[in-house]
Design an enzyme around this catalytic site. Structure first.
Site, short mmCIF file in Angstrom:
data_model
loop_
_atom_site.label_atom_id
_atom_site.label_comp_id
_atom_site.label_asym_id
_atom_site.label_seq_id
_atom_site.Cartn_x
_atom_site.Cartn_y
_atom_site.Cartn_z
N GLU A 1 0.93 7.15 -3.31
CA GLU A 1 1.62 8.15 -4.12
C GLU A 1 2.09 9.32 -3.26
O GLU A 1 3.19 9.84 -3.42
CB GLU A 1 0.69 8.69 -5.21
CG GLU A 1 0.27 7.67 -6.25
CD GLU A 1 -1.01 6.92 -5.88
OE1 GLU A 1 -1.24 6.64 -4.68
OE2 GLU A 1 -1.76 6.59 -6.82
N CYS B 1 -4.15 12.99 -5.25
CA CYS B 1 -2.74 12.66 -5.53
C CYS B 1 -2.26 13.33 -6.82
O CYS B 1 -1.12 13.78 -6.89
CB CYS B 1 -2.55 11.15 -5.63
SG CYS B 1 -2.63 10.34 -4.02
N VAL C 1 -1.60 4.08 3.69
CA VAL C 1 -1.68 3.88 5.14
C VAL C 1 -3.07 4.32 5.56
O VAL C 1 -3.38 5.52 5.53
CB VAL C 1 -0.58 4.68 5.88
CG1 VAL C 1 -0.65 4.41 7.38
CG2 VAL C 1 0.81 4.33 5.33
N GLU C 2 -3.91 3.33 5.89
CA GLU C 2 -5.30 3.64 6.23
C GLU C 2 -5.43 3.93 7.72
O GLU C 2 -4.49 3.74 8.50
CB GLU C 2 -6.19 2.46 5.80
CG GLU C 2 -6.14 2.26 4.29
CD GLU C 2 -7.10 1.23 3.74
OE1 GLU C 2 -7.63 0.41 4.54
OE2 GLU C 2 -7.31 1.25 2.51
N CYS D 1 -2.73 8.00 0.58
CA CYS D 1 -2.44 7.11 -0.55
C CYS D 1 -0.94 6.89 -0.71
O CYS D 1 -0.11 7.71 -0.29
CB CYS D 1 -2.94 7.72 -1.85
SG CYS D 1 -4.71 7.91 -1.98
N CYS E 1 -5.55 8.94 -7.58
CA CYS E 1 -6.80 9.67 -7.30
C CYS E 1 -6.60 11.16 -7.57
O CYS E 1 -5.47 11.63 -7.74
CB CYS E 1 -7.25 9.43 -5.86
SG CYS E 1 -6.30 10.37 -4.64
N SER F 1 -8.50 4.18 11.12
CA SER F 1 -9.85 3.92 11.64
C SER F 1 -10.78 5.08 11.35
O SER F 1 -11.98 4.90 11.13
CB SER F 1 -9.79 3.72 13.16
OG SER F 1 -9.02 2.59 13.46
N SER F 2 -10.23 6.29 11.35
CA SER F 2 -10.98 7.46 10.90
C SER F 2 -10.67 7.57 9.40
O SER F 2 -9.62 8.09 9.01
CB SER F 2 -10.51 8.70 11.66
OG SER F 2 -11.19 9.82 11.17
N1 THU Z 1 -5.26 4.29 -2.91
C1 THU Z 1 -3.94 4.57 -3.13
O1 THU Z 1 -3.10 4.43 -2.23
N2 THU Z 1 -3.58 5.00 -4.35
C2 THU Z 1 -4.39 5.02 -5.44
O2 THU Z 1 -3.94 5.35 -6.54
C3 THU Z 1 -5.81 4.66 -5.30
C4 THU Z 1 -6.29 4.51 -3.91
C5 THU Z 1 -5.66 3.71 -1.61
C6 THU Z 1 -6.45 4.58 -0.68
C7 THU Z 1 -7.15 3.54 0.17
O3 THU Z 1 -6.28 3.13 1.20
C8 THU Z 1 -7.35 2.36 -0.76
O4 THU Z 1 -6.46 2.57 -1.84
C9 THU Z 1 -8.76 2.20 -1.29
O5 THU Z 1 -9.23 3.39 -1.81
#
Ligand code: THU
Length: 129
Positions: free
Chosen positions: A58, A92, A46-47, A56, A89, A49-50
């Site tokens: 996970e 995580c 869930v990304e 992530c 990452c 704007s900030s």
């Molecule tokens: N991201 C994850 O959700 N899990 C991972 O294992 C790698 C990275 C997401 C974070 C961000 O929303 C996007 O992938 C790009 O980095």
């Protein structure tokens, strides 16, 4: 009750990736975490704007489980919407290590090419208070 297979868990992760909110990176990730009792919780990235507020897939899967009272985990599968392999990452890895240092981590481009590793190989000497 027979437990879900690694491939089935991977497929649940991939299916959940459809719900990812990733308008900034375009990189949609899904995760599915398996409890020792056989329950499965999914999560997506869930990304925001900030950008730093992004979470992530996970950690979403894990926090969903913990908030429902589940803290013992056996495996987590991670899949992307686009079929690119994604490995958890560093943040995580540490987050999951808190609950399950020996967690089985299932990744791969697709269900025919899954890779399985243990969290303590991915994060040697993870931090515990
Ligand atoms: N991201 C994850 O959700 N899990 C991972 O294992 C790698 C990275 C997401 C974070 C961000 O929303 C996007 O992938 C790009 O980095």
């Amino acid at each position: 009750m027979s437990k879900i297979t690694d491939i089935e868990l991977y497929k649940l992760a991939r299916k959940s990736a459809e719900n990812a909110y990733a308008p900034f990176s375009g990189f949609k990730v899904g995760a599915a975490i398996l409890t020792t009792g056989g329950d499965v919780f999914t999560g997506v990235n869930v990304e925001n704007s900030s950008y730093g507020a992004t979470i992530c897939a996970e950690r979403v899967a894990c926090t969903k489980a913990v908030s429902e009272g589940f803290r013992e985990f056996e495996a987590i599968a991670i899949a992307t919407y686009g079929g690119v392999e994604a490995s958890p990452c560093g943040m995580c890895r540490q987050f999951l290590f808190e609950f399950a240092p020996k967690l089985r981590v299932i990744t791969g481009k697709n269900e025919d090419e899954i890779e399985v590793s243990n969290l303590d190989e991915l994060l040697p000497k993870g931090f515990r208070l």
